[in-house]
Motif scaffolding. Structure first.
Motif, PDB file in Angstrom:
ATOM      1  N   ARG A 255       0.850  -1.189   0.000  1.00 49.20           N
ATOM      2  CA  ARG A 255       0.000   0.000   0.000  1.00 49.20           C
ATOM      3  C   ARG A 255       0.883   1.235   0.000  1.00 49.20           C
ATOM      4  O   ARG A 255       2.043   1.191   0.414  1.00 49.20           O
ATOM      5  N   SER A 256       0.314   2.351  -0.417  1.00 55.38           N
ATOM      6  CA  SER A 256       1.091   3.586  -0.490  1.00 55.38           C
ATOM      7  C   SER A 256       1.508   4.096   0.889  1.00 55.38           C
ATOM      8  O   SER A 256       2.501   4.801   1.009  1.00 55.38           O
ATOM      9  N   ASP A 257       0.767   3.724   1.928  1.00 52.03           N
ATOM     10  CA  ASP A 257       1.150   4.146   3.282  1.00 52.03           C
ATOM     11  C   ASP A 257       1.862   3.011   4.038  1.00 52.03           C
ATOM     12  O   ASP A 257       1.955   3.036   5.254  1.00 52.03           O
ATOM     13  N   GLY A 258       2.408   2.055   3.303  1.00 56.60           N
ATOM     14  CA  GLY A 258       3.043   0.905   3.911  1.00 56.60           C
ATOM     15  C   GLY A 258       4.504   1.083   4.251  1.00 56.60           C
ATOM     16  O   GLY A 258       5.136   0.163   4.764  1.00 56.60           O
ATOM     17  N   VAL A 259       5.074   2.244   3.954  1.00 51.55           N
ATOM     18  CA  VAL A 259       6.481   2.484   4.251  1.00 51.55           C
ATOM     19  C   VAL A 259       6.654   3.900   4.781  1.00 51.55           C
ATOM     20  O   VAL A 259       5.984   4.828   4.322  1.00 51.55           O
ATOM     21  N   ARG A 260       7.507   4.045   5.781  1.00 52.58           N
ATOM     22  CA  ARG A 260       7.878   5.354   6.333  1.00 52.58           C
ATOM     23  C   ARG A 260       9.392   5.423   6.384  1.00 52.58           C
ATOM     24  O   ARG A 260      10.052   4.472   6.798  1.00 52.58           O
ATOM     25  N   VAL A 261       9.938   6.548   5.965  1.00 52.21           N
ATOM     26  CA  VAL A 261      11.389   6.732   5.954  1.00 52.21           C
ATOM     27  C   VAL A 261      11.731   7.977   6.762  1.00 52.21           C
ATOM     28  O   VAL A 261      11.155   9.049   6.540  1.00 52.21           O
ATOM     29  N   SER A 262      12.642   7.824   7.697  1.00 53.83           N
ATOM     30  CA  SER A 262      13.147   8.944   8.491  1.00 53.83           C
ATOM     31  C   SER A 262      14.609   9.159   8.121  1.00 53.83           C
ATOM     32  O   SER A 262      15.397   8.214   8.103  1.00 53.83           O
ATOM     33  N   VAL A 263      14.956  10.407   7.840  1.00 56.34           N
ATOM     34  CA  VAL A 263      16.320  10.744   7.445  1.00 56.34           C
ATOM     35  C   VAL A 263      16.913  11.669   8.502  1.00 56.34           C
ATOM     36  O   VAL A 263      16.263  12.622   8.937  1.00 56.34           O
ATOM     37  N   PHE A 264      18.142  11.379   8.879  1.00 58.36           N
ATOM     38  CA  PHE A 264      18.868  12.187   9.851  1.00 58.36           C
ATOM     39  C   PHE A 264      20.125  12.719   9.188  1.00 58.36           C
ATOM     40  O   PHE A 264      20.777  12.010   8.414  1.00 58.36           O
ATOM     41  N   ARG A 265      20.471  13.950   9.492  1.00 52.58           N
ATOM     42  CA  ARG A 265      21.618  14.605   8.873  1.00 52.58           C
ATOM     43  C   ARG A 265      22.471  15.252   9.951  1.00 52.58           C
ATOM     44  O   ARG A 265      21.939  15.826  10.905  1.00 52.58           O
ATOM     45  N   GLN A 266      23.782  15.170   9.767  1.00 52.26           N
ATOM     46  CA  GLN A 266      24.715  15.851  10.661  1.00 52.26           C
ATOM     47  C   GLN A 266      25.765  16.568   9.836  1.00 52.26           C
ATOM     48  O   GLN A 266      26.128  16.130   8.741  1.00 52.26           O
ATOM     49  N   GLU A 267      26.236  17.693  10.374  1.00 56.19           N
ATOM     50  CA  GLU A 267      27.306  18.472   9.754  1.00 56.19           C
ATOM     51  C   GLU A 267      28.497  18.501  10.698  1.00 56.19           C
ATOM     52  O   GLU A 267      28.336  18.510  11.917  1.00 56.19           O
ATOM     53  N   LEU A 268      29.681  18.548  10.110  1.00 56.87           N
ATOM     54  CA  LEU A 268      30.911  18.631  10.887  1.00 56.87           C
ATOM     55  C   LEU A 268      31.206  20.098  11.165  1.00 56.87           C
ATOM     56  O   LEU A 268      31.447  20.883  10.256  1.00 56.87           O
ATOM     57  N   ARG A 269      31.128  20.479  12.455  1.00 57.16           N
ATOM     58  CA  ARG A 269      31.383  21.864  12.864  1.00 57.16           C
ATOM     59  C   ARG A 269      32.396  21.844  14.000  1.00 57.16           C
ATOM     60  O   ARG A 269      32.154  21.227  15.034  1.00 57.16           O
ATOM     61  N   ASN A 270      33.479  22.543  13.808  1.00 56.97           N
ATOM     62  CA  ASN A 270      34.536  22.640  14.832  1.00 56.97           C
ATOM     63  C   ASN A 270      35.005  21.263  15.310  1.00 56.97           C
ATOM     64  O   ASN A 270      35.223  21.039  16.496  1.00 56.97           O
ATOM     65  N   GLY A 271      35.079  20.323  14.384  1.00 56.55           N
ATOM     66  CA  GLY A 271      35.593  18.999  14.708  1.00 56.55           C
ATOM     67  C   GLY A 271      34.597  18.043  15.340  1.00 56.55           C
ATOM     68  O   GLY A 271      34.964  16.921  15.678  1.00 56.55           O
ATOM     69  N   THR A 272      33.344  18.449  15.527  1.00 49.60           N
ATOM     70  CA  THR A 272      32.327  17.550  16.094  1.00 49.60           C
ATOM     71  C   THR A 272      31.114  17.506  15.174  1.00 49.60           C
ATOM     72  O   THR A 272      30.791  18.475  14.491  1.00 49.60           O
ATOM     73  N   TRP A 273      30.438  16.377  15.192  1.00 50.54           N
ATOM     74  CA  TRP A 273      29.230  16.212  14.384  1.00 50.54           C
ATOM     75  C   TRP A 273      28.047  16.827  15.118  1.00 50.54           C
ATOM     76  O   TRP A 273      27.783  16.497  16.262  1.00 50.54           O
ATOM     77  N   GLN A 274      27.345  17.719  14.442  1.00 52.91           N
ATOM     78  CA  GLN A 274      26.171  18.405  14.990  1.00 52.91           C
ATOM     79  C   GLN A 274      24.950  18.055  14.148  1.00 52.91           C
ATOM     80  O   GLN A 274      25.028  18.027  12.914  1.00 52.91           O
ATOM     81  N   ASP A 275      23.814  17.815  14.810  1.00 57.34           N
ATOM     82  CA  ASP A 275      22.575  17.548  14.085  1.00 57.34           C
ATOM     83  C   ASP A 275      22.203  18.755  13.248  1.00 57.34           C
ATOM     84  O   ASP A 275      22.387  19.902  13.663  1.00 57.34           O
ATOM     85  N   ALA A 276      21.667  18.495  12.050  1.00 54.61           N
ATOM     86  CA  ALA A 276      21.283  19.566  11.134  1.00 54.61           C
ATOM     87  C   ALA A 276      19.915  19.246  10.538  1.00 54.61           C
ATOM     88  O   ALA A 276      19.455  18.098  10.572  1.00 54.61           O
ATOM     89  N   GLU A 277      19.280  20.247  10.009  1.00 55.92           N
ATOM     90  CA  GLU A 277      17.963  20.097   9.377  1.00 55.92           C
ATOM     91  C   GLU A 277      18.069  19.267   8.100  1.00 55.92           C
ATOM     92  O   GLU A 277      19.054  19.356   7.373  1.00 55.92           O
ATOM     93  N   VAL A 278      17.029  18.491   7.847  1.00 53.87           N
ATOM     94  CA  VAL A 278      16.906  17.728   6.611  1.00 53.87           C
ATOM     95  C   VAL A 278      15.759  18.345   5.827  1.00 53.87           C
ATOM     96  O   VAL A 278      14.742  18.727   6.413  1.00 53.87           O
ATOM     97  N   ALA A 279      15.919  18.467   4.531  1.00 45.77           N
ATOM     98  CA  ALA A 279      14.836  18.989   3.694  1.00 45.77           C
ATOM     99  C   ALA A 279      13.578  18.158   3.924  1.00 45.77           C
ATOM    100  O   ALA A 279      13.637  16.926   3.988  1.00 45.77           O
ATOM    101  N   ALA A 280      12.454  18.819   4.063  1.00 43.62           N
ATOM    102  CA  ALA A 280      11.192  18.141   4.385  1.00 43.62           C
ATOM    103  C   ALA A 280      10.796  17.111   3.331  1.00 43.62           C
ATOM    104  O   ALA A 280      10.095  16.146   3.638  1.00 43.62           O
ATOM    105  N   SER A 281      11.251  17.286   2.111  1.00 44.03           N
ATOM    106  CA  SER A 281      10.861  16.373   1.035  1.00 44.03           C
ATOM    107  C   SER A 281      11.749  15.134   0.947  1.00 44.03           C
ATOM    108  O   SER A 281      11.434  14.208   0.194  1.00 44.03           O
ATOM    109  N   THR A 282      12.828  15.066   1.700  1.00 45.92           N
ATOM    110  CA  THR A 282      13.775  13.954   1.568  1.00 45.92           C
ATOM    111  C   THR A 282      13.142  12.619   1.944  1.00 45.92           C
ATOM    112  O   THR A 282      13.238  11.642   1.190  1.00 45.92           O
ATOM    113  N   GLY A 283      12.501  12.532   3.099  1.00 51.20           N
ATOM    114  CA  GLY A 283      11.845  11.289   3.523  1.00 51.20           C
ATOM    115  C   GLY A 283      10.756  10.848   2.561  1.00 51.20           C
ATOM    116  O   GLY A 283      10.772   9.703   2.090  1.00 51.20           O
TER     117      GLY A 283
END
Length: 175
Positions: free
Chosen positions: A126-154
């Motif tokens: 079914r069209s609602d049979g799959v859900r995808v969550s995407v997580f993104r991180q950026e490297l800032r000052n030598g550490t990985w920081q959570d960052a926004e993901v485009a709303a359309s990516t998932g």
């Protein structure tokens, strides 16, 4: 004294037998095509499952799903194919969860990375049979920081999984 201990040890078994073989009607154990019977459930619908789920129908015959998966086989294969460019961290075909490890695209030059979790939500295609969550991180000052993901990516990844699942189903039907 020993009779009291034996009675105390047998109490969970006796309580579990009270609900042996009853039909469960919640979404955790059923789908639209059949009703699963839960054996050995202790203390109501949210209790402890002692002996597992009986996958045979009321007449003792197999329920006919035949896939061995807890989820739709086309959606499962399509999700694996769609996410195959990323390293796989874990895949649970019975629970329907695919988790990738962090992936850094070559164009990002090691400054950003992505991680994906895909959930296959049922046994039907079914069209609602799959859900995808995407997580993104950026490297800032030598550490990985959570960052926004485009709303359309998932949703875009979900659409690709669904298109691949439809293609797999049509290939199977034509053979």
């Amino acid at each position: 004294m020993t009779k009291t201990r034996i009675a105390f040890l047998l109490l969970p078994v006796l309580l579990g037998a009270c609900s042996y073989g009853r039909t469960v009607n919640n979404d955790e154990y059923t789908d639209d095509s059949r009703r699963a019977r839960v054996r050995g459930r202790l203390n109501g619908s949210d209790g402890v499952l002692l002996l597992g789920t009986d996958r045979t129908g009321r007449n003792g015959q197999d329920d006919g799903t035949g896939t061995g998966l807890g989820v739709n086989a086309y959606l499962w294969r399509a999700a694996l194919n769609t996410l195959s460019f990323m390293p796989l961290s874990s895949a649970d075909p019975f629970g329907g969860v695919i988790i990738t490890d962090w992936y850094s695209p070559p164009a990002a030059e090691g400054r950003e990375r992505f991680r994906v979790t895909a959930y296959i939500l049922g046994r039907q295609l079914r069209s609602d049979g799959v859900r995808v969550s995407v997580f993104r991180q950026e490297l800032r000052n030598g550490t990985w920081q959570d960052a926004e993901v485009a709303a359309s990516t998932g949703p875009d990844l979900e659409d690709k999984v669904l298109a691949e699942a439809r293609e797999l189903r049509s290939q199977t039907a034509s053979n």
